[in-house]
Design a protein around this motif. Sequence first.
Motif, short mmCIF file in Angstrom:
data_model
loop_
_atom_site.label_atom_id
_atom_site.label_comp_id
_atom_site.label_asym_id
_atom_site.label_seq_id
_atom_site.Cartn_x
_atom_site.Cartn_y
_atom_site.Cartn_z
N ARG A 1 0.75 -1.29 -0.17
CA ARG A 1 -0.08 0.01 0.05
C ARG A 1 0.85 1.08 -0.11
NH1 ARG A 1 -5.37 -1.68 -1.12
NH2 ARG A 1 -5.36 -3.74 -0.69
N ASP B 1 7.21 -7.43 4.57
CA ASP B 1 6.92 -8.09 3.18
C ASP B 1 6.88 -7.09 2.12
OD1 ASP B 1 5.51 -10.50 1.96
OD2 ASP B 1 4.45 -8.65 1.06
N ARG C 1 5.94 -16.90 -5.72
CA ARG C 1 4.64 -16.44 -6.06
C ARG C 1 4.12 -16.95 -7.23
NH1 ARG C 1 0.78 -13.59 -8.50
NH2 ARG C 1 -0.77 -12.54 -7.40
N SER D 1 3.72 -18.83 -2.58
CA SER D 1 2.66 -18.08 -2.33
C SER D 1 1.64 -18.19 -3.48
CB SER D 1 3.20 -16.53 -2.42
OG SER D 1 2.09 -15.49 -2.28
N LEU E 1 -7.58 -7.62 5.75
CA LEU E 1 -8.54 -6.53 6.10
C LEU E 1 -9.59 -6.22 4.89
CD1 LEU E 1 -6.17 -4.23 7.97
CD2 LEU E 1 -7.69 -5.99 8.97
N GLN E 2 -8.80 -6.22 3.70
CA GLN E 2 -9.88 -5.65 2.52
C GLN E 2 -11.07 -6.51 2.42
OE1 GLN E 2 -7.70 -4.95 -1.14
NE2 GLN E 2 -7.97 -6.85 -1.74
N GLY F 1 -1.63 -4.28 5.42
CA GLY F 1 -0.78 -3.24 4.73
C GLY F 1 -1.61 -1.99 4.77
N THR F 2 -0.76 -0.92 5.07
CA THR F 2 -1.40 0.27 5.18
C THR F 2 -0.42 1.41 4.61
OG1 THR F 2 -2.50 2.21 6.80
CG2 THR F 2 -0.79 0.73 7.59
N SER F 3 -1.00 2.67 4.26
CA SER F 3 0.01 3.66 3.73
C SER F 3 -0.13 4.73 4.72
CB SER F 3 -0.61 4.12 2.48
OG SER F 3 -1.97 4.60 2.67
N LYS F 4 -0.75 4.45 5.87
CA LYS F 4 -1.07 5.50 6.96
C LYS F 4 -0.47 5.25 8.29
CE LYS F 4 -4.95 7.31 4.58
NZ LYS F 4 -5.32 6.56 3.58
N HIS G 1 -3.20 4.29 10.64
CA HIS G 1 -3.86 2.84 10.54
C HIS G 1 -2.68 2.01 11.25
CE1 HIS G 1 -6.67 4.07 7.42
NE2 HIS G 1 -7.26 4.54 8.76
N ASN H 1 -3.39 -0.84 14.12
CA ASN H 1 -3.30 -2.20 13.66
C ASN H 1 -2.72 -2.82 14.78
OD1 ASN H 1 -4.94 -1.21 11.73
ND2 ASN H 1 -3.30 -1.65 10.05
N1 LIG Z 1 1.61 -12.77 -1.97
C1 LIG Z 1 0.68 -12.10 -2.70
O1 LIG Z 1 0.44 -12.31 -3.89
C2 LIG Z 1 0.26 -10.81 -2.05
C3 LIG Z 1 -0.97 -10.29 -2.53
C4 LIG Z 1 -1.63 -9.04 -2.12
C5 LIG Z 1 -0.99 -8.58 -0.96
N2 LIG Z 1 0.33 -9.12 -0.47
C6 LIG Z 1 1.04 -8.50 0.77
O2 LIG Z 1 -0.04 -8.38 1.74
C7 LIG Z 1 -0.07 -7.23 2.28
C8 LIG Z 1 -1.45 -7.29 3.10
O3 LIG Z 1 -2.37 -7.01 1.69
P1 LIG Z 1 -3.02 -5.57 1.49
O4 LIG Z 1 -2.33 -4.49 1.65
O5 LIG Z 1 -3.33 -5.70 -0.03
O6 LIG Z 1 -4.50 -5.70 1.88
P2 LIG Z 1 -5.10 -5.65 3.51
O7 LIG Z 1 -3.95 -5.73 4.48
O8 LIG Z 1 -6.12 -6.56 3.74
O9 LIG Z 1 -5.88 -4.28 3.72
C9 LIG Z 1 -5.27 -3.06 3.33
C10 LIG Z 1 -6.17 -1.93 3.32
O10 LIG Z 1 -6.88 -1.76 4.50
C11 LIG Z 1 -6.76 -0.34 4.72
N3 LIG Z 1 -6.36 -0.46 6.20
C12 LIG Z 1 -5.33 -1.08 6.87
N4 LIG Z 1 -5.43 -0.54 8.22
C13 LIG Z 1 -6.41 0.12 8.29
C14 LIG Z 1 -7.10 0.61 9.46
N5 LIG Z 1 -6.59 0.56 10.54
N6 LIG Z 1 -8.28 1.46 9.30
C15 LIG Z 1 -9.14 1.44 7.98
N7 LIG Z 1 -8.49 0.93 6.95
C16 LIG Z 1 -7.36 0.22 7.25
C17 LIG Z 1 -5.70 0.05 4.01
O11 LIG Z 1 -6.00 1.54 3.63
P3 LIG Z 1 -4.93 2.47 3.96
O12 LIG Z 1 -3.64 2.59 3.22
O13 LIG Z 1 -5.63 3.75 3.74
O14 LIG Z 1 -4.66 2.25 5.48
C18 LIG Z 1 -5.68 -0.61 2.65
O15 LIG Z 1 -6.70 -0.11 1.84
C19 LIG Z 1 0.35 -6.31 1.29
O16 LIG Z 1 0.55 -5.16 1.68
C20 LIG Z 1 1.33 -6.83 0.49
O17 LIG Z 1 2.78 -6.71 1.27
C21 LIG Z 1 0.79 -10.31 -1.12
#
Ligand SMILES: NC(=O)c1ccc[n+]([C@@H]2O[C@H](COP(=O)([O-])OP(=O)(O)OC[C@H]3O[C@@H](n4cnc5c(N)ncnc54)[C@H](OP(=O)(O)O)[C@@H]3O)[C@@H](O)[C@H]2O)c1
Length: 293
Positions: free
Chosen positions: A28, A60, A132, A163, A224-225, A266-269, A272, A276
């Motif tokens: 993110r 990661d 992956r 993965s 989370l998403q 994952g988060t950009s903030k 957050h 978390n």
């Molecule tokens: N192996 C693979 O193929 C694969 C695929 C996808 C992801 N990944 C890894 O897994 C990590 C996690 O997945 P992800 O980042 O895609 O999804 P995630 O962790 O399910 O969700 C991230 C989303 O939730 C929001 N978020 C996070 N904390 C929050 C909070 N406290 N309150 C409200 N919203 C919140 C983030 O927005 P904000 O930025 O606004 O906080 C972002 O939109 C990735 O960053 C990546 O490193 C691996």
Amino acid sequence: MSISKTITIGANTDEPLTIKRFGYGTMRLTAEHGWGEPKDKDEALKVLKATIENGISFIDTADFYGEDVTNRLIAEALYPYADDLLLCTKVGPARTSLRDWHFFDKPENLRTSIEKNLATLKLERIPLVHFRYMPGSPTPFEASMEEMFKLQQEGKILHLGVSCVGVQELTKALNMGNIASVENAFGYGQRTTFQMHGVEVRGLQEVMDICIDNKIPMVPYWSLQNAKAEGEDKIAVIAKKYNTSETIINLAWLLHYNDLILPIPGTSKLKHFEENIKALDVNLTQEDMQFLG
Ligand SMILES: NC(=O)c1ccc[n+]([C@@H]2O[C@H](COP(=O)([O-])OP(=O)(O)OC[C@H]3O[C@@H](n4cnc5c(N)ncnc54)[C@H](OP(=O)(O)O)[C@@H]3O)[C@@H](O)[C@H]2O)c1
């Protein structure tokens, strides 16, 4: 209900790495859709620095988050690295500036990606790499994994995982050598196959079960998403009980579901990120877990 707050990657090897059982996923930090420079670079660097300041030592990343964007940010924010920092990258796909996805899983491609990750992360050996898998690839899974094991024997990778695998790939991988971890989609609201951007996301509960049987750490993504199970508000009920957010309860559920799970939200903030990590302080009871199901 007591939960273990640490996890060991490569527990059955000569170089086990024990870390806090809570990591951070960098995807993110890029601009939209995992590609491009961050909208707010200062904030991205602050989030990365906050991981270490809060005792998080599992990060990661991937060279295809970017291109190389998250790897470069990690090096800028954290190099020289703390001794216990476990950087985890993944190889197998590649992207272009058109943001499209390509198979990049031929042996020579994997070697190129590993060399690129070593360079951008400023490492001599990568602590953990996930191969992956992209379903439909013309390269046989075994041919890619053979090269990954070769790269490990050459000392470029310490621990090797997989993965985006289904039961079939994970079974093949386990028959080929030591698999340190699995990084798959898994979470409270995502335990069965689903469609995302027209692609089938497989290997959820059934892969988790294999990990449990074989004591393999699971690094879940998209927890989370896709957190809300359809037609459910049980997470909201428990969040209310503990006077906390649904996000925190989703992460606490992962931590309580099994000690082999290493969440990487994952988060950009920064705000957050700080929210978390509070999931580590939530002690769900057995009744809470039974209620959530
Ligand atoms: N192996 C693979 O193929 C694969 C695929 C996808 C992801 N990944 C890894 O897994 C990590 C996690 O997945 P992800 O980042 O895609 O999804 P995630 O962790 O399910 O969700 C991230 C989303 O939730 C929001 N978020 C996070 N904390 C929050 C909070 N406290 N309150 C409200 N919203 C919140 C983030 O927005 P904000 O930025 O606004 O906080 C972002 O939109 C990735 O960053 C990546 O490193 C691996």
